[in-house]
Design a protein around this motif. Structure first.
Motif, mmCIF file in Angstrom:
data_model
loop_
_atom_site.group_PDB
_atom_site.id
_atom_site.type_symbol
_atom_site.label_atom_id
_atom_site.label_comp_id
_atom_site.label_asym_id
_atom_site.label_seq_id
_atom_site.Cartn_x
_atom_site.Cartn_y
_atom_site.Cartn_z
ATOM 1 N N VAL A 157 0.846 -1.202 0.000
ATOM 2 C CA VAL A 157 0.000 0.000 0.000
ATOM 3 C C VAL A 157 0.877 1.246 0.000
ATOM 4 O O VAL A 157 0.626 2.208 -0.733
ATOM 5 N N ASN A 158 1.928 1.213 0.801
ATOM 6 C CA ASN A 158 2.875 2.329 0.873
ATOM 7 C C ASN A 158 3.491 2.611 -0.490
ATOM 8 O O ASN A 158 3.559 3.767 -0.939
ATOM 9 N N GLY A 159 3.918 1.569 -1.166
ATOM 10 C CA GLY A 159 4.526 1.739 -2.488
ATOM 11 C C GLY A 159 3.566 2.336 -3.494
ATOM 12 O O GLY A 159 3.919 3.246 -4.254
ATOM 13 N N ILE A 160 2.325 1.843 -3.503
ATOM 14 C CA ILE A 160 1.316 2.390 -4.420
ATOM 15 C C ILE A 160 1.129 3.882 -4.180
ATOM 16 O O ILE A 160 1.105 4.680 -5.124
ATOM 17 N N LEU A 161 1.002 4.268 -2.912
ATOM 18 C CA LEU A 161 0.796 5.685 -2.583
ATOM 19 C C LEU A 161 1.985 6.551 -3.008
ATOM 20 O O LEU A 161 1.807 7.621 -3.601
ATOM 21 N N LEU A 162 3.189 6.084 -2.711
ATOM 22 C CA LEU A 162 4.362 6.902 -3.024
ATOM 23 C C LEU A 162 4.666 6.938 -4.511
ATOM 24 O O LEU A 162 5.104 7.968 -5.027
ATOM 25 N N PHE A 163 4.418 5.848 -5.223
ATOM 26 C CA PHE A 163 4.568 5.888 -6.680
ATOM 27 C C PHE A 163 3.520 6.818 -7.295
ATOM 28 O O PHE A 163 3.798 7.530 -8.268
ATOM 29 N N GLY A 164 2.331 6.830 -6.728
ATOM 30 C CA GLY A 164 1.301 7.759 -7.203
ATOM 31 C C GLY A 164 1.697 9.205 -6.984
ATOM 32 O O GLY A 164 1.501 10.063 -7.856
ATOM 33 N N TRP A 165 2.249 9.491 -5.812
ATOM 34 C CA TRP A 165 2.713 10.840 -5.494
ATOM 35 C C TRP A 165 3.814 11.245 -6.477
ATOM 36 O O TRP A 165 3.811 12.358 -7.011
ATOM 37 N N THR A 166 4.741 10.345 -6.726
ATOM 38 C CA THR A 166 5.815 10.608 -7.688
ATOM 39 C C THR A 166 5.251 10.881 -9.075
ATOM 40 O O THR A 166 5.664 11.834 -9.754
ATOM 41 N N THR A 167 4.320 10.064 -9.501
ATOM 42 C CA THR A 167 3.719 10.228 -10.823
ATOM 43 C C THR A 167 3.039 11.586 -10.950
ATOM 44 O O THR A 167 3.213 12.283 -11.962
ATOM 45 N N ALA A 168 2.282 11.969 -9.940
ATOM 46 C CA ALA A 168 1.600 13.266 -9.972
ATOM 47 C C ALA A 168 2.609 14.408 -10.058
ATOM 48 O O ALA A 168 2.437 15.353 -10.839
ATOM 49 N N PHE A 169 3.673 14.317 -9.271
ATOM 50 C CA PHE A 169 4.689 15.363 -9.273
ATOM 51 C C PHE A 169 5.398 15.433 -10.621
ATOM 52 O O PHE A 169 5.589 16.513 -11.182
ATOM 53 N N LEU A 170 5.785 14.269 -11.156
ATOM 54 C CA LEU A 170 6.472 14.253 -12.451
ATOM 55 C C LEU A 170 5.564 14.740 -13.577
ATOM 56 O O LEU A 170 6.031 15.391 -14.519
ATOM 57 N N PHE A 171 4.287 14.459 -13.479
ATOM 58 C CA PHE A 171 3.332 14.949 -14.473
ATOM 59 C C PHE A 171 3.301 16.478 -14.457
ATOM 60 O O PHE A 171 3.363 17.128 -15.500
ATOM 61 N N LYS A 172 3.240 17.058 -13.266
ATOM 62 C CA LYS A 172 3.219 18.516 -13.134
ATOM 63 C C LYS A 172 4.536 19.139 -13.614
ATOM 64 O O LYS A 172 4.537 20.129 -14.351
ATOM 65 N N VAL A 173 5.648 18.546 -13.210
ATOM 66 C CA VAL A 173 6.960 19.056 -13.622
ATOM 67 C C VAL A 173 7.104 18.973 -15.140
ATOM 68 O O VAL A 173 7.600 19.910 -15.779
ATOM 69 N N SER A 174 6.674 17.869 -15.718
ATOM 70 C CA SER A 174 6.753 17.720 -17.176
ATOM 71 C C SER A 174 5.923 18.778 -17.881
ATOM 72 O O SER A 174 6.346 19.340 -18.887
#
Length: 150
Positions: free
Chosen positions: A114-131
């Motif tokens: 569950v922790n991994g899913i949440l943190l990968f999601g957070w990373t994805t959202a951040f990278l989407f915004k940065v991109s």
């Protein structure tokens, strides 16, 4: 079982804190380039994209190691190599099943997933915004193509 829940919750919170610091650090370092992306060459934009991706890979590796150390220190897995492997496939929710935990500590591995899913999601959202900021910078309304401001 209560001890496992408490330990796993502490590990989950520790990794969230690590991830939050990674977000803050990466954004702080990359803030100026992100705000001035319009004048950057495509190659420079790509380099900044690499910076953010590599930064998050490092953050995820640290988070995986936090869980691995817990599995090793509790004696649930025989050595650090096995603990790291198990933690990585659990954190990424791959779960091959070739290495498993016994008894009550299985609940911790579920919480790591569950922790991994949440943190990968957070990373994805951040990278989407940065991109979006790097590759599609916004122009001020008066500078939009084809708009006459007179």
């Amino acid at each position: 079982m209560l001890l496992v829940i408490v330990v796993a919750t502490a590990l989950l919170l520790a990794t969230i804190i690590v991830h939050g610091f990674a977000v803050l650090l990466l954004y702080r370092i990359g803030m100026t380039p992100l705000m001035n992306a319009e004048g950057m060459s495509p190659l420079r934009r790509l380099h900044w994209s690499y910076f953010f991706v590599i930064g998050f890979v490092i953050a995820h590796l640290i988070e995986i190691m936090i869980w691995a150390l817990a599995y090793w220190f509790t004696g649930e897995l025989k050595d650090m190599e096995e603990a790291t492997y198990f933690s990585a496939i659990t954190f990424a929710t791959i779960g091959y099943g070739d290495v498993t935990l016994e008894g009550r500590w299985r609940l911790a591995s579920a919480m790591e997933g569950v922790n991994g899913i949440l943190l990968f999601g957070w990373t994805t959202a951040f990278l989407f915004k940065v991109s979006a900021m790097l590759w599609f910078p916004r122009k001020p309304p008066g500078e939009a193509a084809g708009v006459d401001t007179d």
